[in-house]
Design a protein around this motif. Structure first.
Motif, PDB file in Angstrom:
ATOM      1  N   LEU A  90       7.593  15.565   3.357  1.00  0.00           N
ATOM      2  CA  LEU A  90       6.456  15.111   2.551  1.00  0.00           C
ATOM      3  C   LEU A  90       6.406  13.601   2.416  1.00  0.00           C
ATOM      4  CD1 LEU A  90       6.441  17.760  -0.335  1.00  0.00           C
ATOM      5  CD2 LEU A  90       5.146  17.772   1.794  1.00  0.00           C
ATOM      6  N   ASP A  91       7.566  12.961   2.434  1.00  0.00           N
ATOM      7  CA  ASP A  91       7.572  11.504   2.249  1.00  0.00           C
ATOM      8  C   ASP A  91       7.029  10.755   3.460  1.00  0.00           C
ATOM      9  OD1 ASP A  91       9.697  12.081   3.860  1.00  0.00           O
ATOM     10  OD2 ASP A  91      11.165  10.895   2.739  1.00  0.00           O
ATOM     11  N   ASP A  92       6.788  11.465   4.568  1.00  0.00           N
ATOM     12  CA  ASP A  92       6.193  10.834   5.749  1.00  0.00           C
ATOM     13  C   ASP A  92       4.669  10.940   5.767  1.00  0.00           C
ATOM     14  OD1 ASP A  92       8.577   9.970   6.786  1.00  0.00           O
ATOM     15  OD2 ASP A  92       8.871  11.717   8.079  1.00  0.00           O
ATOM     16  N   ILE A  93       4.104  11.667   4.827  1.00  0.00           N
ATOM     17  CA  ILE A  93       2.653  11.842   4.792  1.00  0.00           C
ATOM     18  C   ILE A  93       2.040  10.676   4.035  1.00  0.00           C
ATOM     19  CG2 ILE A  93       0.744  13.304   4.040  1.00  0.00           C
ATOM     20  CD1 ILE A  93       2.632  15.702   4.249  1.00  0.00           C
ATOM     21  N   ARG A  94       1.361   9.820   4.767  1.00  0.00           N
ATOM     22  CA  ARG A  94       0.727   8.664   4.140  1.00  0.00           C
ATOM     23  C   ARG A  94      -0.347   8.134   5.081  1.00  0.00           C
ATOM     24  NH1 ARG A  94       5.800   6.815   5.288  1.00  0.00           N
ATOM     25  NH2 ARG A  94       6.351   6.738   3.096  1.00  0.00           N
ATOM     26  N   ARG A  95      -1.249   7.366   4.537  1.00  0.00           N
ATOM     27  CA  ARG A  95      -2.254   6.695   5.347  1.00  0.00           C
ATOM     28  C   ARG A  95      -2.659   5.406   4.660  1.00  0.00           C
ATOM     29  NH1 ARG A  95      -7.674   7.508   3.579  1.00  0.00           N
ATOM     30  NH2 ARG A  95      -7.867   9.041   1.905  1.00  0.00           N
ATOM     31  N   GLU A  96      -3.257   4.518   5.398  1.00  0.00           N
ATOM     32  CA  GLU A  96      -3.761   3.287   4.807  1.00  0.00           C
ATOM     33  C   GLU A  96      -5.170   3.511   4.276  1.00  0.00           C
ATOM     34  OE1 GLU A  96      -2.471   0.646   3.925  1.00  0.00           O
ATOM     35  OE2 GLU A  96      -0.987  -0.145   5.319  1.00  0.00           O
ATOM     36  N   TYR A  97      -5.507   2.822   3.204  1.00  0.00           N
ATOM     37  CA  TYR A  97      -6.849   2.862   2.639  1.00  0.00           C
ATOM     38  C   TYR A  97      -7.569   1.584   3.060  1.00  0.00           C
ATOM     39  CZ  TYR A  97      -4.738   6.495  -0.228  1.00  0.00           C
ATOM     40  OH  TYR A  97      -4.093   7.627  -0.649  1.00  0.00           O
ATOM     41  N   LEU A  98      -8.571   1.758   3.930  1.00  0.00           N
ATOM     42  CA  LEU A  98      -9.177   0.592   4.581  1.00  0.00           C
ATOM     43  C   LEU A  98     -10.696   0.548   4.461  1.00  0.00           C
ATOM     44  CD1 LEU A  98      -7.020   0.733   7.853  1.00  0.00           C
ATOM     45  CD2 LEU A  98      -6.653  -0.749   5.861  1.00  0.00           C
ATOM     46  N   GLN A  99     -11.268   1.368   3.581  1.00  0.00           N
ATOM     47  CA  GLN A  99     -12.727   1.452   3.543  1.00  0.00           C
ATOM     48  C   GLN A  99     -13.393   0.262   2.857  1.00  0.00           C
ATOM     49  OE1 GLN A  99     -14.862   4.997   2.835  1.00  0.00           O
ATOM     50  NE2 GLN A  99     -13.203   6.347   3.474  1.00  0.00           N
ATOM     51  N   GLY A 100     -12.634  -0.509   2.109  1.00  0.00           N
ATOM     52  CA  GLY A 100     -13.255  -1.669   1.476  1.00  0.00           C
ATOM     53  C   GLY A 100     -12.669  -1.939   0.116  1.00  0.00           C
ATOM     54  N   GLY A 107      -6.811   0.259  -1.347  1.00  0.00           N
ATOM     55  CA  GLY A 107      -6.685  -0.981  -0.589  1.00  0.00           C
ATOM     56  C   GLY A 107      -5.524  -0.911   0.393  1.00  0.00           C
ATOM     57  N   ALA A 108      -5.561  -1.766   1.392  1.00  0.00           N
ATOM     58  CA  ALA A 108      -4.508  -1.803   2.415  1.00  0.00           C
ATOM     59  C   ALA A 108      -3.168  -2.156   1.791  1.00  0.00           C
ATOM     60  CB  ALA A 108      -4.873  -2.816   3.493  1.00  0.00           C
ATOM     61  N   HIS A 109      -2.099  -1.609   2.366  1.00  0.00           N
ATOM     62  CA  HIS A 109      -0.728  -1.892   1.946  1.00  0.00           C
ATOM     63  C   HIS A 109      -0.472  -1.485   0.491  1.00  0.00           C
ATOM     64  CE1 HIS A 109      -1.067  -4.108   5.632  1.00  0.00           C
ATOM     65  NE2 HIS A 109      -1.769  -5.081   5.092  1.00  0.00           N
ATOM     66  N   ARG A 110      -1.237  -0.538   0.002  1.00  0.00           N
ATOM     67  CA  ARG A 110      -1.143  -0.045  -1.375  1.00  0.00           C
ATOM     68  C   ARG A 110      -1.526  -1.107  -2.404  1.00  0.00           C
ATOM     69  NH1 ARG A 110      -1.173   3.698   1.498  1.00  0.00           N
ATOM     70  NH2 ARG A 110       0.020   5.627   1.303  1.00  0.00           N
ATOM     71  N   LEU A 111      -2.232  -2.139  -1.982  1.00  0.00           N
ATOM     72  CA  LEU A 111      -2.731  -3.156  -2.910  1.00  0.00           C
ATOM     73  C   LEU A 111      -4.141  -2.756  -3.337  1.00  0.00           C
ATOM     74  CD1 LEU A 111      -1.394  -6.348  -1.105  1.00  0.00           C
ATOM     75  CD2 LEU A 111      -0.433  -5.176  -3.093  1.00  0.00           C
ATOM     76  N   HIS A 112      -4.195  -1.704  -4.139  1.00  0.00           N
ATOM     77  CA  HIS A 112      -5.471  -1.132  -4.559  1.00  0.00           C
ATOM     78  C   HIS A 112      -6.171  -2.035  -5.574  1.00  0.00           C
ATOM     79  CE1 HIS A 112      -3.644   2.256  -2.624  1.00  0.00           C
ATOM     80  NE2 HIS A 112      -2.762   2.441  -3.596  1.00  0.00           N
ATOM     81  N   ASP A 113      -7.492  -1.869  -5.675  1.00  0.00           N
ATOM     82  CA  ASP A 113      -8.278  -2.577  -6.689  1.00  0.00           C
ATOM     83  C   ASP A 113      -8.539  -1.635  -7.857  1.00  0.00           C
ATOM     84  OD1 ASP A 113      -8.706  -5.164  -5.424  1.00  0.00           O
ATOM     85  OD2 ASP A 113      -9.913  -4.065  -3.958  1.00  0.00           O
ATOM     86  N   ARG A 114      -8.145  -2.064  -9.052  1.00  0.00           N
ATOM     87  CA  ARG A 114      -8.318  -1.249 -10.259  1.00  0.00           C
ATOM     88  C   ARG A 114      -8.947  -2.103 -11.354  1.00  0.00           C
ATOM     89  NH1 ARG A 114      -2.611   0.993 -11.877  1.00  0.00           N
ATOM     90  NH2 ARG A 114      -3.894   2.059 -13.437  1.00  0.00           N
ATOM     91  N   PHE A 115     -10.018  -1.579 -11.936  1.00  0.00           N
ATOM     92  CA  PHE A 115     -10.666  -2.271 -13.050  1.00  0.00           C
ATOM     93  C   PHE A 115     -10.829  -1.307 -14.210  1.00  0.00           C
ATOM     94  CE2 PHE A 115     -11.877  -4.957  -9.494  1.00  0.00           C
ATOM     95  CZ  PHE A 115     -11.741  -6.228 -10.022  1.00  0.00           C
ATOM     96  N   MET A 116     -10.478  -1.777 -15.421  1.00  0.00           N
ATOM     97  CA  MET A 116     -10.596  -0.975 -16.626  1.00  0.00           C
ATOM     98  C   MET A 116     -11.665  -1.571 -17.541  1.00  0.00           C
ATOM     99  SD  MET A 116      -9.244   1.673 -18.280  1.00  0.00           S
ATOM    100  CE  MET A 116      -7.470   1.887 -18.001  1.00  0.00           C
ATOM    101  N   TYR A 117     -12.656  -0.732 -17.873  1.00  0.00           N
ATOM    102  CA  TYR A 117     -13.636  -1.084 -18.906  1.00  0.00           C
ATOM    103  C   TYR A 117     -13.076  -0.596 -20.245  1.00  0.00           C
ATOM    104  CZ  TYR A 117     -17.426  -1.768 -15.418  1.00  0.00           C
ATOM    105  OH  TYR A 117     -18.227  -2.195 -14.381  1.00  0.00           O
TER     106      TYR A 117
END
Length: 212
Positions: free
Chosen positions: A3-13, A187-197
């Motif tokens: 299971l620890d090998d299951i991963r993908r990059e998030y590259l949609q924007g 986001g790529a490399h697990r550097l996701h964008d998170r915003f809290m209202y």
């Protein structure tokens, strides 16, 4: 299977503060419209989390049925586990996982029961089979077999064969007023964008970026 090998990059924007709407409801509506137009399966499906008296969380998938500046609306059997837990603690969390867009939205708030008139209006708009299913099911209670459930459904179908199916006295709905809402874009490399209202005392909204 590792299971620890299951991963993908998030590259949609990415997601930048300049791209955000002034209110979280407006931002959510924009993302929801995009999900609907993209024909994502069940775009209004949300995970509803409640907590019991021992502090044990529970979750289930429910469909969002209305949304306005007051909040997020869903309907349920008032004898269900979620309704019983909300009667004692109305703190609630909603989670919308839109994997296809590499997005998720989390809503934190309080659930308030809807007026009977609103519940009746929705119930009478449901397909007849769904109305009958509501009458047949003692939601969250044990049942000995599917056959017993189907027999109860058949009984309700026979009982209400003529005329309109009435609103059960055990059917209700809730409006979740958000106190905080988080918007997550992968986001790529697990550097996701998170915003809290975050809702302020004057009902305005403050926005802050969170670390991924």
């Amino acid at each position: 299977m590792k299971l620890d090998d299951i991963r993908r990059e998030y590259l949609q924007g990415g997601l930048d503060e300049s791209m955000l709407e002034a209110t979280p409801i407006a931002q959510f509506e924009k993302w929801l419209e995009q999900a609907i137009k993209a024909q994502i399966p069940d775009p209004t499906a949300m995970v509803v989390a409640t907590v019991d008296e021992q502090g044990q969380p529970s979750q289930r998938i429910v469909l969002l049925k209305n949304l306005d500046e007051n909040g997020f609306v869903f309907f349920t059997n008032t004898g269900s586990r979620k309704a019983s837990e909300l009667a004692k603690n109305n703190k609630i969390s909603l989670h919308f996982p839109w994997h296809m867009f590499e997005r998720q939205v989390i809503v934190y708030g309080e659930a308030q029961p809807l007026p009977v008139s609103d519940v009746a209006k929705y119930f009478l708009s449901r397909p007849k089979e769904s109305q009958l299913a509501a009458w047949a099911s003692s939601q969250s209670r044990p049942v000995s077999s599917r056959q017993v459930l189907m027999e109860k459904f058949a009984q309700m179908k026979n009982k209400f064969a003529k005329g309109e199916i009435p609103l059960p006295d055990f059917w209700g709905g809730y409006c979740v007023k958000p106190a905080k809402m988080e918007f997550w874009q992968g986001g790529a490399h697990r550097l996701h964008d998170r915003f809290m209202y975050i809702r302020q005392q004057d009902n305005s909204w403050r926005v802050e970026r969170l670390n991924p």
